[in-house]
Scaffold this motif. Structure first.
Motif, PDB file in Angstrom:
ATOM      1  N   LEU A 216      48.406  35.908  37.870  1.00 39.41           N
ATOM      2  CA  LEU A 216      47.861  36.951  36.986  1.00 39.41           C
ATOM      3  C   LEU A 216      48.995  37.702  36.296  1.00 39.41           C
ATOM      4  CD1 LEU A 216      45.508  38.527  35.824  1.00 39.41           C
ATOM      5  CD2 LEU A 216      45.505  39.961  37.865  1.00 39.41           C
TER       6      LEU A 216
ATOM      7  N   ALA B 287      31.179  38.312  37.679  1.00 40.49           N
ATOM      8  CA  ALA B 287      30.217  38.355  38.774  1.00 40.49           C
ATOM      9  C   ALA B 287      30.275  39.706  39.487  1.00 40.49           C
ATOM     10  CB  ALA B 287      30.542  37.245  39.771  1.00 40.49           C
TER      11      ALA B 287
ATOM     12  N   THR C  77      30.948  27.590  31.638  1.00 40.26           N
ATOM     13  CA  THR C  77      32.260  27.704  32.285  1.00 40.26           C
ATOM     14  C   THR C  77      32.622  26.371  32.910  1.00 40.26           C
ATOM     15  OG1 THR C  77      31.997  30.057  32.656  1.00 40.26           O
ATOM     16  CG2 THR C  77      33.598  28.920  34.049  1.00 40.26           C
TER      17      THR C  77
ATOM     18  N   GLY D 230      40.950  34.306  34.026  1.00 42.46           N
ATOM     19  CA  GLY D 230      41.725  35.441  34.538  1.00 42.46           C
ATOM     20  C   GLY D 230      42.661  35.021  35.645  1.00 42.46           C
TER      21      GLY D 230
ATOM     22  N   ARG E 107      42.179  32.846  37.801  1.00 46.53           N
ATOM     23  CA  ARG E 107      41.448  32.638  39.058  1.00 46.53           C
ATOM     24  C   ARG E 107      41.141  31.161  39.298  1.00 46.53           C
ATOM     25  NH1 ARG E 107      39.173  37.773  40.561  1.00 46.53           N
ATOM     26  NH2 ARG E 107      37.146  37.111  41.357  1.00 46.53           N
TER      27      ARG E 107
ATOM     28  N   ASP F  84      40.473  34.718  26.449  1.00 46.39           N
ATOM     29  CA  ASP F  84      40.557  35.785  27.443  1.00 46.39           C
ATOM     30  C   ASP F  84      41.645  35.440  28.446  1.00 46.39           C
ATOM     31  OD1 ASP F  84      39.586  34.267  29.676  1.00 46.39           O
ATOM     32  OD2 ASP F  84      37.538  34.999  29.436  1.00 46.39           O
TER      33      ASP F  84
ATOM     34  N   GLY G 299      44.236  38.067  30.861  1.00 48.05           N
ATOM     35  CA  GLY G 299      45.513  38.780  30.839  1.00 48.05           C
ATOM     36  C   GLY G 299      45.699  39.740  29.685  1.00 48.05           C
TER      37      GLY G 299
ATOM     38  N   ARG H 197      45.700  43.102  28.017  1.00 46.02           N
ATOM     39  CA  ARG H 197      45.694  44.436  28.611  1.00 46.02           C
ATOM     40  C   ARG H 197      45.866  45.553  27.597  1.00 46.02           C
ATOM     41  NH1 ARG H 197      43.579  41.831  31.608  1.00 46.02           N
ATOM     42  NH2 ARG H 197      43.939  41.407  33.817  1.00 46.02           N
TER      43      ARG H 197
ATOM     44  N   ILE I  90      37.532  40.748  27.400  1.00 45.70           N
ATOM     45  CA  ILE I  90      38.305  41.542  28.350  1.00 45.70           C
ATOM     46  C   ILE I  90      37.580  41.509  29.691  1.00 45.70           C
ATOM     47  CG2 ILE I  90      39.328  43.828  28.794  1.00 45.70           C
ATOM     48  CD1 ILE I  90      40.263  42.369  26.158  1.00 45.70           C
TER      49      ILE I  90
ATOM     50  N   ARG J  16      39.042  42.229  33.787  1.00 42.02           N
ATOM     51  CA  ARG J  16      39.275  43.269  34.804  1.00 42.02           C
ATOM     52  C   ARG J  16      39.397  44.689  34.270  1.00 42.02           C
ATOM     53  NH1 ARG J  16      42.114  38.884  36.092  1.00 42.02           N
ATOM     54  NH2 ARG J  16      41.910  37.833  38.116  1.00 42.02           N
TER      55      ARG J  16
HETATM   56  C1  FNR Z   1      35.468  36.643  36.603  1.00 46.78           C
HETATM   57  N1  FNR Z   1      35.338  35.623  35.675  1.00 46.78           N
HETATM   58  C2  FNR Z   1      34.168  34.882  35.628  1.00 46.78           C
HETATM   59  N2  FNR Z   1      34.023  33.906  34.701  1.00 46.78           N
HETATM   60  C3  FNR Z   1      32.887  33.189  34.623  1.00 46.78           C
HETATM   61  O1  FNR Z   1      32.789  32.313  33.777  1.00 46.78           O
HETATM   62  N3  FNR Z   1      31.858  33.444  35.510  1.00 46.78           N
HETATM   63  C4  FNR Z   1      31.935  34.406  36.461  1.00 46.78           C
HETATM   64  O2  FNR Z   1      31.002  34.608  37.227  1.00 46.78           O
HETATM   65  C5  FNR Z   1      33.137  35.148  36.547  1.00 46.78           C
HETATM   66  N4  FNR Z   1      33.280  36.114  37.501  1.00 46.78           N
HETATM   67  C6  FNR Z   1      34.427  36.888  37.523  1.00 46.78           C
HETATM   68  C7  FNR Z   1      34.525  37.905  38.449  1.00 46.78           C
HETATM   69  C8  FNR Z   1      35.654  38.719  38.455  1.00 46.78           C
HETATM   70  C9  FNR Z   1      35.752  39.830  39.441  1.00 46.78           C
HETATM   71  C10 FNR Z   1      36.693  38.489  37.523  1.00 46.78           C
HETATM   72  C11 FNR Z   1      37.919  39.378  37.489  1.00 46.78           C
HETATM   73  C12 FNR Z   1      36.597  37.470  36.622  1.00 46.78           C
HETATM   74  C13 FNR Z   1      36.384  35.379  34.668  1.00 46.78           C
HETATM   75  C14 FNR Z   1      36.172  36.229  33.417  1.00 46.78           C
HETATM   76  O3  FNR Z   1      35.077  35.799  32.659  1.00 46.78           O
HETATM   77  C15 FNR Z   1      37.398  36.168  32.480  1.00 46.78           C
HETATM   78  O4  FNR Z   1      37.711  34.826  32.198  1.00 46.78           O
HETATM   79  C16 FNR Z   1      38.625  36.856  33.064  1.00 46.78           C
HETATM   80  O5  FNR Z   1      38.283  37.974  33.836  1.00 46.78           O
HETATM   81  C17 FNR Z   1      39.557  37.299  31.958  1.00 46.78           C
HETATM   82  O6  FNR Z   1      40.768  37.712  32.486  1.00 46.78           O
HETATM   83  P1  FNR Z   1      41.176  39.248  32.737  1.00 46.78           P
HETATM   84  O7  FNR Z   1      40.839  40.014  31.497  1.00 46.78           O
HETATM   85  O8  FNR Z   1      40.405  39.692  33.956  1.00 46.78           O
HETATM   86  O9  FNR Z   1      42.640  39.139  32.998  1.00 46.78           O
END
Ligand code: FNR
Length: 350
Positions: free
Chosen positions: A32, A76, A151, A248, A250, A278, A280, A282, A300, A302
């Motif tokens: 991240l 989520a 996704t 993000g 993840r 999306d 990162g 900020r 955006i 987090r």
């Molecule tokens: C997500 N993201 C996400 N994406 C998606 O397609 N389905 C989901 O259910 C989720 N759930 C989710 C939960 C949490 C807590 C986070 C932080 C992120 C990803 C989200 O759509 C997006 O791609 C990122 O959050 C963008 O990055 P930043 O802005 O958090 O750095």
């Protein structure tokens, strides 16, 4: 706005395990940190002596008018940040005239989100139970979703995150949040039960795009694209737009940051379809960089969650307003009064 300060405020009010889940990124915090740093590594070549007395941020995304290209990513478990969850997020979005993504894993019924008046796109994980996937899609359509965000970068419900173990499996949540029931709020308890032990399908190839488009009659946005060749294939298979994203940070921890993937994707499909980005971002300056690189809009994640955790609807509103105000400042200083003036020559890659 210093998002790091807002994050510390959110950390102070959230239970540790909720904060850890929101904050977590694949393989530990480095992925991240790298995503955030990637946006900041671009430098700008501003114009001078341009008339910036009127700066215009309004645009459209897949035909929906928005007052700003700063949109809210699907996330989520927002009820763990604030009991109102997406109701508050959507109310802020409606007040500002932008748009939000709504996660498959939202606890909030679609109808509540539509009731706020905010335009929303349904984020779909194709579940291994295709019939239940269809049920979710039908309900999203029925309640007024304007597009489906497919996704594609996560397969399987548990994210690979050895450094900070987290999971969206209900059993993994602590009792404080009561969040075990707070997932898949658009399925009935019986349907959720049927899904138990099920997961995200790992066998969805490109044909799933046409299946979703036919089932819903809505445009399909493929989320998680990091390569021009994949973007090309997705568009050829019927995608109406692509969202460059590392989820993000993840998903795969060693992925290139979306900031470095965007130009390749724009070069491959940007003249035919809308490209969003999306992960990162900020600040509004990061959004300006993204738009200069060819993105139509930025989502955006987090920072919105931290706003929701600390201030509910008003907190989300403040985050979105600040990003847009920063974007306006960046456009002014870049000598780019319209979004069309944000062109690649304004940006120097690291
Ligand atoms: C997500 N993201 C996400 N994406 C998606 O397609 N389905 C989901 O259910 C989720 N759930 C989710 C939960 C949490 C807590 C986070 C932080 C992120 C990803 C989200 O759509 C997006 O791609 C990122 O959050 C963008 O990055 P930043 O802005 O958090 O750095």
């Amino acid at each position: 706005m210093d998002v790091a300060v807002l994050e510390r405020e959110a950390a102070a009010v959230l239970p540790d395990f909720v904060y850890d889940y929101f904050r977590a990124s694949g393989g530990g915090p480095e992925s991240l940190t790298r995503s955030i740093a990637a946006w900041r590594s671009f430098l700008h070549r501003p114009h001078v002596l341009r008339d910036t007395s009127r700066i215009e941020t309004a645009t459209t995304v897949l035909g929906t008018p928005v007052t700003s290209p700063v949109l809210v990513a699907p996330m989520a478990q927002q009820v763990a940040a604030n009991p109102a969850g997406e109701r508050a997020t959507a109310a802020a979005v409606a007040a500002l005239g932008t748009l939000l993504g709504v996660s498959t894993n939202t606890a909030v019924p679609f109808g509540d989100i539509t009731a706020t008046g905010a335009p929303w796109w349904f984020q779909l994980y194709v579940l291994s139970d295709r019939e239940l996937t269809a049920v979710l899609l039908d309900r999203a359509v029925q309640h007024g979703a304007r597009a489906i965000v497919l996704t594609a970068d996560i397969t399987g419900l548990a994210h690979p995150s050895p450094g900070a173990a987290y999971s969206v499996e209900p059993g993994e949540w602590g009792p404080e949040a009561g969040a075990s029931a707070a997932r898949l709020g658009n399925l009935t308890p019986e349907e959720r039960e049927r899904l138990h032990g099920g997961s995200i399908a790992r066998d969805s190839g490109l044909p799933v795009i046409a299946w979703i488009a036919e089932r819903t009659g809505l445009p399909v946005v493929v989320k998680g694209v990091l390569r021009g060749d994949d973007a090309r294939r997705a568009v050829d298979a019927g995608a109406a737009a692509v969202l460059v994203s590392t989820h993000g940070a993840r998903a795969l921890a060693s992925s290139i940051p979306s900031a470095f993937a965007l130009a390749d994707v724009v070069a491959a499909v940007g003249s035919e379809v809308e490209v969003y980005v999306d992960s990162g971002l900020r600040s509004g300056t990061d959004v300006a960089t993204a738009l200069a690189l060819g993105a139509r809009a930025a989502f955006i994640g987090r920072p919105v969650m931290w706003g929701l955790a600390t201030g509910g609807e008003a907190g989300v509103r403040r985050v979105l307003e600040t990003f847009t105000a920063e974007l306006v400042t960046a456009m002014d200083l870049l000598g780019a009064p319209t979004l069309a003036d944000l062109t690649p020559d304004l940006v120097v890659a690291p």
